[in-house]
Design a protein around this motif. Structure first.
Motif, PDB file in Angstrom:
ATOM      1  N   CYS A  61       0.848  -1.199   0.000  1.00  0.00           N
ATOM      2  CA  CYS A  61       0.000   0.000   0.000  1.00  0.00           C
ATOM      3  C   CYS A  61       0.881   1.246   0.000  1.00  0.00           C
ATOM      4  O   CYS A  61       1.900   1.297   0.702  1.00  0.00           O
ATOM      5  N   HIS A  62       0.475   2.230  -0.762  1.00  0.00           N
ATOM      6  CA  HIS A  62       1.169   3.518  -0.819  1.00  0.00           C
ATOM      7  C   HIS A  62       0.194   4.614  -0.440  1.00  0.00           C
ATOM      8  O   HIS A  62      -0.972   4.583  -0.831  1.00  0.00           O
ATOM      9  N   ASN A  63       0.692   5.589   0.319  1.00  0.00           N
ATOM     10  CA  ASN A  63      -0.086   6.770   0.652  1.00  0.00           C
ATOM     11  C   ASN A  63       0.580   7.916  -0.088  1.00  0.00           C
ATOM     12  O   ASN A  63       1.690   8.321   0.258  1.00  0.00           O
ATOM     13  N   GLY A  64      -0.075   8.399  -1.138  1.00  0.00           N
ATOM     14  CA  GLY A  64       0.570   9.358  -2.023  1.00  0.00           C
ATOM     15  C   GLY A  64       1.658   8.628  -2.786  1.00  0.00           C
ATOM     16  O   GLY A  64       1.426   7.559  -3.345  1.00  0.00           O
ATOM     17  N   ASP A  65       2.868   9.153  -2.758  1.00  0.00           N
ATOM     18  CA  ASP A  65       3.993   8.517  -3.450  1.00  0.00           C
ATOM     19  C   ASP A  65       4.813   7.606  -2.548  1.00  0.00           C
ATOM     20  O   ASP A  65       5.809   7.038  -2.984  1.00  0.00           O
ATOM     21  N   SER A  66       4.411   7.494  -1.291  1.00  0.00           N
ATOM     22  CA  SER A  66       5.234   6.767  -0.320  1.00  0.00           C
ATOM     23  C   SER A  66       4.630   5.428   0.077  1.00  0.00           C
ATOM     24  O   SER A  66       3.440   5.333   0.374  1.00  0.00           O
ATOM     25  N   TYR A  67       5.492   4.432   0.150  1.00  0.00           N
ATOM     26  CA  TYR A  67       5.118   3.126   0.679  1.00  0.00           C
ATOM     27  C   TYR A  67       4.794   3.289   2.157  1.00  0.00           C
ATOM     28  O   TYR A  67       5.451   4.043   2.872  1.00  0.00           O
ATOM     29  N   TRP A  76       4.247   0.774   5.351  1.00  0.00           N
ATOM     30  CA  TRP A  76       4.200  -0.591   5.871  1.00  0.00           C
ATOM     31  C   TRP A  76       3.118  -0.758   6.920  1.00  0.00           C
ATOM     32  O   TRP A  76       2.553  -1.844   7.068  1.00  0.00           O
ATOM     33  N   ARG A  77       2.799   0.307   7.655  1.00  0.00           N
ATOM     34  CA  ARG A  77       1.770   0.199   8.685  1.00  0.00           C
ATOM     35  C   ARG A  77       0.393  -0.046   8.068  1.00  0.00           C
ATOM     36  O   ARG A  77      -0.425  -0.755   8.648  1.00  0.00           O
ATOM     37  N   VAL A  78       0.139   0.500   6.899  1.00  0.00           N
ATOM     38  CA  VAL A  78      -1.115   0.230   6.186  1.00  0.00           C
ATOM     39  C   VAL A  78      -1.040  -1.148   5.524  1.00  0.00           C
ATOM     40  O   VAL A  78      -1.999  -1.922   5.557  1.00  0.00           O
ATOM     41  N   THR A  79       0.112  -1.468   4.947  1.00  0.00           N
ATOM     42  CA  THR A  79       0.272  -2.740   4.239  1.00  0.00           C
ATOM     43  C   THR A  79       0.039  -3.938   5.143  1.00  0.00           C
ATOM     44  O   THR A  79      -0.637  -4.898   4.758  1.00  0.00           O
ATOM     45  N   THR A  80       0.579  -3.905   6.363  1.00  0.00           N
ATOM     46  CA  THR A  80       0.415  -5.053   7.267  1.00  0.00           C
ATOM     47  C   THR A  80      -1.054  -5.303   7.564  1.00  0.00           C
ATOM     48  O   THR A  80      -1.517  -6.448   7.511  1.00  0.00           O
ATOM     49  N   LEU A  81      -1.796  -4.250   7.849  1.00  0.00           N
ATOM     50  CA  LEU A  81      -3.217  -4.406   8.153  1.00  0.00           C
ATOM     51  C   LEU A  81      -4.023  -4.760   6.915  1.00  0.00           C
ATOM     52  O   LEU A  81      -4.963  -5.559   6.980  1.00  0.00           O
ATOM     53  N   ALA A  82      -3.673  -4.176   5.771  1.00  0.00           N
ATOM     54  CA  ALA A  82      -4.390  -4.481   4.533  1.00  0.00           C
ATOM     55  C   ALA A  82      -4.227  -5.947   4.161  1.00  0.00           C
ATOM     56  O   ALA A  82      -5.156  -6.579   3.643  1.00  0.00           O
ATOM     57  N   SER A 117      10.566  -8.061   2.770  1.00  0.00           N
ATOM     58  CA  SER A 117      10.228  -7.374   1.519  1.00  0.00           C
ATOM     59  C   SER A 117       9.295  -6.193   1.760  1.00  0.00           C
ATOM     60  O   SER A 117       9.176  -5.311   0.910  1.00  0.00           O
ATOM     61  N   GLY A 118       8.606  -6.185   2.902  1.00  0.00           N
ATOM     62  CA  GLY A 118       7.654  -5.118   3.185  1.00  0.00           C
ATOM     63  C   GLY A 118       6.384  -5.219   2.368  1.00  0.00           C
ATOM     64  O   GLY A 118       5.690  -4.227   2.174  1.00  0.00           O
ATOM     65  N   ARG A 119       6.069  -6.415   1.895  1.00  0.00           N
ATOM     66  CA  ARG A 119       4.917  -6.598   1.021  1.00  0.00           C
ATOM     67  C   ARG A 119       4.021  -7.714   1.538  1.00  0.00           C
ATOM     68  O   ARG A 119       4.457  -8.566   2.307  1.00  0.00           O
ATOM     69  N   CYS A 120       2.782  -7.692   1.091  1.00  0.00           N
ATOM     70  CA  CYS A 120       1.881  -8.805   1.343  1.00  0.00           C
ATOM     71  C   CYS A 120       2.143  -9.809   0.230  1.00  0.00           C
ATOM     72  O   CYS A 120       2.050  -9.474  -0.957  1.00  0.00           O
ATOM     73  N   VAL A 121       2.511 -11.011   0.603  1.00  0.00           N
ATOM     74  CA  VAL A 121       2.884 -12.052  -0.351  1.00  0.00           C
ATOM     75  C   VAL A 121       1.784 -13.114  -0.370  1.00  0.00           C
ATOM     76  O   VAL A 121       1.336 -13.571   0.688  1.00  0.00           O
ATOM     77  N   ALA A 122       1.369 -13.503  -1.557  1.00  0.00           N
ATOM     78  CA  ALA A 122       0.325 -14.514  -1.694  1.00  0.00           C
ATOM     79  C   ALA A 122       0.781 -15.843  -1.107  1.00  0.00           C
ATOM     80  O   ALA A 122       1.938 -16.233  -1.263  1.00  0.00           O
ATOM     81  N   VAL A 136      -4.680   6.868  -1.312  1.00  0.00           N
ATOM     82  CA  VAL A 136      -4.083   5.565  -1.019  1.00  0.00           C
ATOM     83  C   VAL A 136      -4.236   4.669  -2.240  1.00  0.00           C
ATOM     84  O   VAL A 136      -5.307   4.577  -2.840  1.00  0.00           O
ATOM     85  N   ARG A 137      -3.150   3.994  -2.602  1.00  0.00           N
ATOM     86  CA  ARG A 137      -3.138   3.103  -3.775  1.00  0.00           C
ATOM     87  C   ARG A 137      -2.537   1.766  -3.400  1.00  0.00           C
ATOM     88  O   ARG A 137      -1.648   1.683  -2.556  1.00  0.00           O
ATOM     89  N   GLY A 138      -3.015   0.742  -4.050  1.00  0.00           N
ATOM     90  CA  GLY A 138      -2.406  -0.563  -3.944  1.00  0.00           C
ATOM     91  C   GLY A 138      -1.414  -0.702  -5.077  1.00  0.00           C
ATOM     92  O   GLY A 138      -1.729  -0.404  -6.238  1.00  0.00           O
TER      93      GLY A 138
END
Length: 110
Positions: free
Chosen positions: A28-34, A36-42, A62-67, A106-108
């Motif tokens: 997840c990105h907020n504006g142009d920035s990654y 991680w606090r949103v990504t973990t919950l998302a 990696s700081g990402r949600c991995v399938a 916010v963008r995925g």
């Protein structure tokens, strides 16, 4: 008539699966920035939704949600999870309180 209705529903169902925009990982990105606090919950919101493509787990290195194995993350549904977290709140960077973001900023990213 009945056969054509069944065929139409079958084709529509397959088309929905075929055009799901599937990915092996997302963030997840907020504006142009990654963020991680949103990504973990998302990642948890997305997985809890029980989509047909499966769920994922937050990968700290990696700081990402991995399938999960045999799963994929659907782009539109992932972005919806990011926006859900933006409006429901996430931990602030300073560790004090809950922060929020405008969902339209916010963008995925997959």
């Amino acid at each position: 008539m009945r056969f054509s209705s069944i065929l139409s529903y079958t084709v529509l169902g397959l088309a929905g699966s075929a055009f799901a925009n599937l990915h092996p990982n997302c963030a997840c990105h907020n504006g142009d920035s990654y963020n991680w606090r949103v990504t973990t919950l998302a990642c948890q919101v997305y997985t809890d939704a029980g989509y047909e493509w499966g769920g994922g787990f937050y990968d700290s290195p990696s700081g990402r949600c991995v399938a999960n194995d045999g799963s994929s993350l659907a782009g539109n549904e992932w972005e919806a999870a990011c926006r859900t977290v933006a409006t429901s709140g996430f931990d602030c960077a300073d560790g004090i309180g809950k922060c929020f973001a405008f969902p339209e900023s916010v963008r995925g990213r997959c």
